[in-house]
Design an enzyme around this catalytic site. Sequence first.
Site, PDB file in Angstrom:
ATOM      1  N   GLU A 292      -4.864   1.792   2.706  1.00 45.98           N
ATOM      2  CA  GLU A 292      -4.959   0.583   3.519  1.00 45.98           C
ATOM      3  C   GLU A 292      -5.310   0.945   4.954  1.00 45.98           C
ATOM      4  O   GLU A 292      -6.086   0.278   5.620  1.00 45.98           O
ATOM      5  CB  GLU A 292      -3.613  -0.175   3.488  1.00 45.98           C
ATOM      6  CG  GLU A 292      -3.652  -1.561   4.144  1.00 45.98           C
ATOM      7  CD  GLU A 292      -3.305  -1.555   5.629  1.00 45.98           C
ATOM      8  OE1 GLU A 292      -3.593  -2.548   6.308  1.00 45.98           O
ATOM      9  OE2 GLU A 292      -2.763  -0.550   6.122  1.00 45.98           O
ATOM     10  N   GLU A 293      -4.718   2.060   5.419  1.00 44.41           N
ATOM     11  CA  GLU A 293      -4.771   2.360   6.856  1.00 44.41           C
ATOM     12  C   GLU A 293      -6.147   2.784   7.342  1.00 44.41           C
ATOM     13  O   GLU A 293      -6.476   2.609   8.506  1.00 44.41           O
ATOM     14  CB  GLU A 293      -3.754   3.463   7.197  1.00 44.41           C
ATOM     15  CG  GLU A 293      -2.291   3.120   6.885  1.00 44.41           C
ATOM     16  CD  GLU A 293      -1.718   2.034   7.790  1.00 44.41           C
ATOM     17  OE1 GLU A 293      -2.461   1.465   8.617  1.00 44.41           O
ATOM     18  OE2 GLU A 293      -0.518   1.734   7.651  1.00 44.41           O
TER      19      GLU A 293
ATOM     20  N   ASP B 164       6.248   0.951   6.915  1.00 41.57           N
ATOM     21  CA  ASP B 164       4.813   0.754   6.694  1.00 41.57           C
ATOM     22  C   ASP B 164       4.279   1.828   5.764  1.00 41.57           C
ATOM     23  O   ASP B 164       3.869   2.874   6.214  1.00 41.57           O
ATOM     24  CB  ASP B 164       4.085   0.777   8.042  1.00 41.57           C
ATOM     25  CG  ASP B 164       2.618   0.420   7.930  1.00 41.57           C
ATOM     26  OD1 ASP B 164       2.204  -0.086   6.873  1.00 41.57           O
ATOM     27  OD2 ASP B 164       1.877   0.655   8.902  1.00 41.57           O
TER      28      ASP B 164
ATOM     29  N   HIS C 222       0.825  -1.217   0.000  1.00 44.81           N
ATOM     30  CA  HIS C 222       0.000   0.000   0.000  1.00 44.81           C
ATOM     31  C   HIS C 222       0.852   1.257   0.000  1.00 44.81           C
ATOM     32  O   HIS C 222       1.901   1.325   0.622  1.00 44.81           O
ATOM     33  CB  HIS C 222      -1.033   0.008   1.122  1.00 44.81           C
ATOM     34  CG  HIS C 222      -0.493   0.075   2.515  1.00 44.81           C
ATOM     35  ND1 HIS C 222      -0.195   1.265   3.131  1.00 44.81           N
ATOM     36  CD2 HIS C 222      -0.226  -0.889   3.429  1.00 44.81           C
ATOM     37  CE1 HIS C 222       0.229   1.021   4.365  1.00 44.81           C
ATOM     38  NE2 HIS C 222       0.232  -0.272   4.579  1.00 44.81           N
TER      39      HIS C 222
END
Lengths: 451, 451
Positions: free
Chosen positions: A307-308, A273, A261
């Site tokens: 995504e988050e 991340d 992502h």
Amino acid sequence: MPVTDWTDADLAAAAALRDRALKGTSAYEHVSSLVTEVGPRLAGSAGDEAAVRWAMNRLGKLGFTGVRTQDVLVPRWIRGTTEVTLLGPAPQPLVAATLGGSIGTAEEGIEAGVIEFDSLASLSTGQASDIKNKIVFINERMERTRDGEGYGKVVKNRVQGASVAANLGAVAVVIRSVGTSDERFAHTGRMVYDVSAPRIPAFSLSNPDADVLSRQLKTNKQTRLRVKSSAREMPSTWSANVIGEIPGTDRAGEIVLLGAHLDSWDLGQGALDDGAGVAIVVEAARLISRMDRKPSRTVRVVLFANEEFGLSGAKEYARLIGEEHAKHVLAMEADTGIGPVIRLETQVAPESLGAIEKMRKAMEPLVIDSGVNTASGGADLGPLRALGVPVLDPVLDATLYFDVHHTMNDTLAKVDAKTLDQTVAAYAVAAYLAATKQGDFGRLSPVPFDR
Amino acid sequence: MPVTDWTDADLAAAAALRDRALKGTSAYEHVSSLVTEVGPRLAGSAGDEAAVRWAMNRLGKLGFTGVRTQDVLVPRWIRGTTEVTLLGPAPQPLVAATLGGSIGTAEEGIEAGVIEFDSLASLSTGQASDIKNKIVFINERMERTRDGEGYGKVVKNRVQGASVAANLGAVAVVIRSVGTSDERFAHTGRMVYDVSAPRIPAFSLSNPDADVLSRQLKTNKQTRLRVKSSAREMPSTWSANVIGEIPGTDRAGEIVLLGAHLDSWDLGQGALDDGAGVAIVVEAARLISRMDRKPSRTVRVVLFANEEFGLSGAKEYARLIGEEHAKHVLAMEADTGIGPVIRLETQVAPESLGAIEKMRKAMEPLVIDSGVNTASGGADLGPLRALGVPVLDPVLDATLYFDVHHTMNDTLAKVDAKTLDQTVAAYAVAAYLAATKQGDFGRLSPVPFDR
């Protein structure tokens, strides 16, 4: 003589690919470029827009074909400012983060006494008379494990804590960070309000600050906190999935999907991340594109939006491909840092497990264990898996990942180039073999996707 | 038979004291209490006031005699807010700290191009035509060493950087943090303006953020920064040295001084700097007070005000004691973290070095090397040493100290209780033996004190 799964030439090409990756890849350079030229890229932010442009430029420059975007509607949450103060003779500022999706407070903040619980379960059985008008403090420490299993056990404090506390009359919730580090960083991440509960603001404290609060409460039950936040929700806005392909030869209509992502939390640089994941899948595909022996199937890299904050990129991808989902032979995601890969988990048709074992053997110098066939494959693959797409789930060593995950400290300083190369090697071998395999990995039973 | 330095009974008592300390002390509890009940305590702040009250209460409760304060005038600098932003397609916030003593900026901040130098020396030889109206970035990394020697080599960037840059026409200065950690914390500390130079604001970047800026500059010389700070200087205000004693027996008028500083920087909890030092000297003295064989001389603990912002507590102590300085037989300070003690340095009369060696032997199980006789003794002992007071300088292992020193990350999580006990043991033995020694450690040649 019938060919089973792969020819010797396929396997030799995979081994050469692996060894090529282990000699050194450009994965580190991809992460470095993303965090230097873009930096944080929360869904819907200017950084997110810049990340989409960055991804299109990078895929284009690297020679991917069919580089394109898919528009994705994303929520637009603004963190604003956060202040959590331990009141007392000398007010002490605590290092805190407003949790993603939280409402803010009035300008003067909320000042109240504090009641501590050691878990969401004990909060659930708390007395409303003790909790009413208090700030609830959920003080549960995440355990460090190699596969990150400790995260799943405590992340519910973050996701559900506010509504459980609010239903018992709390005015705010403060949780110990869902992270393993004793450095002074607070861990953000998405929280969700139950529709039935009053909405109260939600914060996390860094581990050392949770320690301070807990020690204070031991000697002084009258301890009070002031919490302040200017967080707010703006109208939803647009972001995009970015797609690029390494075209297959005789079976180009069939797809092996490599996903990661593009969005990140706003506090850090999003190096682990999921800058690392972006680099792993982009570089694995790029190395495949440089091979003399081309893959039969198309290797499609999908850099998912958002995504988050609710997986809207992954859901939109699954919606937009329509019936093409049946052409997705296997999907893999990279979203737990730099690696190395320690285990190969799957969710494939049982009759394909022999092929998976051969795939693992092709990675052999990397020392990767075999794993279960009940893997999820990762958050962004959820909607595809629900449609029946089989998944390969390389488990990355996450011993240190949750020291920096979702914190300000998620920076390039935590990315080790050699480790990243090892992970790229595993992904490249898996993707190449999936794209050359005779026959597929079966299909899963479709289920509703409800996240 | 003449007694030289110590009787066997003195040495046996010192050995028992050492072993008592190694069994476990209350030093950790002292730090924990200070950081939990008070927290940050920048000179002149509410936290500083609370720390003075905390110290008086603690020394009183532990049975020290003559607990008292000395009023000390301290500067009152307010950090306010800090924002350093890397401008570009998506502005990227950098983790920064305004340096202590810096002026602030106008509300809109300062936006300018950036010019990078690898040291203060190369900045000094820079061309005003290149530097004029730019933000100067001094990008020099502190080296990690066991005795913290790397600090002295780069701290001048912080102290002098602004004025050197301003004299060449810069509008602001940004330095790489004077610290060894790759965690994302900016290092604060005092900077000083030359009277002859224009005053420009001064900032530090965390090491990962200095990396981002430097990488940006490599690919884009047009890189711009925006710096903003609401730092300001308020009128000077009052703080206090806090003093407590373990009275001597037959030579109670003679003093062995144990010093540490009570103030801290505002960003962290001041656990290592200098909560640990406070705990070491308080606990060493407390253990001496519990001995059956009392020291002949008085052990005086001085918790100095305002070490960080100009040493006004240390200077005031030296002024107020007047001629009593001649009764100060030996002074020791603890101000480099938790330890352990790795080396015993001194500045004493050469004829006392034999006694120092015996002292070191009395610590033997602790594995402490002998050291030079040209030690400074530490910042707060400067004014006393200038008056001729000999100093003992236990060198603490500072390998990890500069990872957290002057940062938000200076918390109790970095304090190891067993290590602290070892350091307490060394300080207690040294102080007890100094307080029982036949004869003194000589006097140093007085010099002007000019810091």
